[in-house]
Enzyme design. Structure first.
Site, mmCIF file in Angstrom:
data_model
loop_
_atom_site.group_PDB
_atom_site.id
_atom_site.type_symbol
_atom_site.label_atom_id
_atom_site.label_comp_id
_atom_site.label_asym_id
_atom_site.label_seq_id
_atom_site.Cartn_x
_atom_site.Cartn_y
_atom_site.Cartn_z
ATOM 1 C CG ASN A 7 -1.835 1.143 1.317
ATOM 2 O OD1 ASN A 7 -1.409 2.281 1.109
ATOM 3 N ND2 ASN A 7 -3.080 0.914 1.637
ATOM 4 C CG HIS A 10 1.182 5.729 4.936
ATOM 5 N ND1 HIS A 10 0.462 6.614 5.691
ATOM 6 C CD2 HIS A 10 0.637 4.516 5.151
ATOM 7 C CE1 HIS A 10 -0.480 5.961 6.344
ATOM 8 N NE2 HIS A 10 -0.393 4.681 6.038
ATOM 9 C CG HIS A 43 -8.325 4.050 0.906
ATOM 10 N ND1 HIS A 43 -8.527 3.846 2.252
ATOM 11 C CD2 HIS A 43 -9.521 4.421 0.408
ATOM 12 C CE1 HIS A 43 -9.803 4.087 2.535
ATOM 13 N NE2 HIS A 43 -10.422 4.446 1.446
ATOM 14 N NE ARG A 45 -9.572 8.321 4.110
ATOM 15 C CZ ARG A 45 -9.793 7.434 5.083
ATOM 16 N NH1 ARG A 45 -8.994 6.409 5.258
ATOM 17 N NH2 ARG A 45 -10.797 7.604 5.905
ATOM 18 N NE ARG A 49 -7.783 11.209 5.462
ATOM 19 C CZ ARG A 49 -8.212 10.549 6.541
ATOM 20 N NH1 ARG A 49 -7.395 9.758 7.204
ATOM 21 N NH2 ARG A 49 -9.434 10.706 6.973
ATOM 22 C CB THR A 101 -9.708 1.320 7.104
ATOM 23 O OG1 THR A 101 -9.129 1.897 5.944
ATOM 24 C CG2 THR A 101 -11.061 0.764 6.790
ATOM 25 C CD GLU A 151 -7.392 -6.258 3.028
ATOM 26 O OE1 GLU A 151 -7.540 -5.875 1.843
ATOM 27 O OE2 GLU A 151 -6.723 -5.635 3.879
#
Ligand code: PXP
Length: 240
Positions: A7, A10, A43, A45, A49, A101, A151
Site C-alpha cells: 500500500n 503513505h 486507497h 478516499r 487526503r 480504516t 480481506e
C-alpha cells in the site's frame, strides 16, 4: 508463497504534506514491484487526503502486476473505479474523521447495496474483495453479495498482546478457514508489521497480505526496495 501487496498511500501522504510533486507514489509502486511485490494497493478516499485521482489513472497505466483499488462503496468512487478498471477493488468502510480504516464493513446489514456494487464491478471484469472483521456473519454475507475475496481485518490482532493476541490469531484462522470453505479467496491486512506478520502468515488459507504503514515507515530508514524484500523474507519463512 504467500503474496505481498504494498500500500503506497503513505508516500502520497508525505507528498500532500507539502502540496508538491514529491515523493511520487507511482514511482514508489514501481520500486515495490521490482522488489517483488505481487500488487499495489492504493486507497482513493472521498476526501482525497493522500492518493489523488490522477495517481490512480497513472498506476493503472504503469503497473505490471496488479492494482488493488481500496475504496468506499459510494457512487462517486464506484464510477471512478468503473472508469479506471483496476484488477481488484477492495471495498472498505470510510469515515471522514478516522486516521485510518477503523473496522470492517457491515456487509450483512447492507447486503443489497454491496451486491449491487459488486455486480456493477463484475460487469467490468473487476474482482471484488470485501474488508470485514473475522466474524462468521460477515463472511456469509460477503459470499451472498457475490464477492470474490474477503480481506480479513487484522487490526485487533495487531493491537493485541499476550493471550489476547493468541485468541485473535485463532479467530483469524477460523475465519480464514470458514471463508475458504465456502469458496471465497482470503486476503488479510491492517496493522501488520515485521514482528507480527509471521504468525498470521502461517494460516494456510490466506493468500495475500496488504501492508502499508509499517513497510513505508521502515523504508524511510532502509529504502523501499529493502523494506519490501525484508517483508517478503518473512513470508518465505512460512513456506512449507
Ligand atoms: N487493508 C485495508 C483494507 C486498509 O484499509 C489498510 C489501511 O489503508 C491496509 C490494509 C494497510 O494497513 P497498514 O497501513 O496498517 O499496513
Amino acid at each position: 508463497m504467500k503474496k505481498l501487496s504494498v500500500n503506497i498511500d503513505h508516500v502520497a501522504t508525505l507528498r500532500q504534506a507539502r502540496g508538491e510533486n514529491e515523493p511520487d507514489p507511482v514511482t514508489a509502486a514501481l520500486v515495490a514491484e521490482v522488489a517483488g511485490a505481487a500488487g499495489i494497493v492504493s486507497h482513493l478516499r472521498e476526501d482525497r487526503r493522500h492518493i489523488q485521482d490522477s495517481d490512480v489513472y497513472l498506476l493503472r497505466r504503469m503497473l505490471k502486476t496488479k492494482l488493488d483499488l481500496e475504496m468506499a462503496a459510494t457512487e462517486e468512487i464506484v464510477n471512478i473505479a468503473l472508469d479506471v478498471v483496476p484488477d481488484l477493488v477492495t471495498l472498505v468502510p470510510e469515515k471522514r474523521q478516522e486516521l485510518t480504516t477503523e473496522g470492517g464493513l457491515d456487509v450483512a446489514s447492507q447486503l443489497s447495496h454491496f451486491k449491487s456494487v459488486t455486480d456493477k464491478l463484475h460487469k467490468k471484469n473487476i474482482l471484488v474483495s470485501l474488508f470485514i472483521d473475522p466474524v462468521k456473519e460477515q463472511i456469509a454475507a460477503s459470499e451472498k453479495a457475490g464477492a470474490d475475496f474477503v480481506e480479513l481485518h487484522t487490526g485487533e490482532y495487531a493491537n493485541a498482546r499476550g493471550k489476547k493476541a493468541v485468541a485473535e490469531l485463532a479467530r483469524l484462522r477460523k475465519a480464514a478457514q470458514a471463508a475458504y470453505k465456502i469458496g471465497l479467496k482470503v486476503n488479510a491486512g491492517h496493522g501488520l508489521n515485521y514482528r507480527n506478520l509471521k504468525a498470521v502468515a502461517m494460516i494456510d488459507e490466506i493468500e495475500e497480505f496488504s501492508i502499508g504503514h509499517s513497510l513505508i515507515g521502515h523504508a524511510v530508514f532502509v529504502g523501499l526496495e529493502r523494506a519490501v524484500k525484508e517483508m517478503l523474507e518473512i513470508l518465505k519463512e512460512t513456506e512449507h
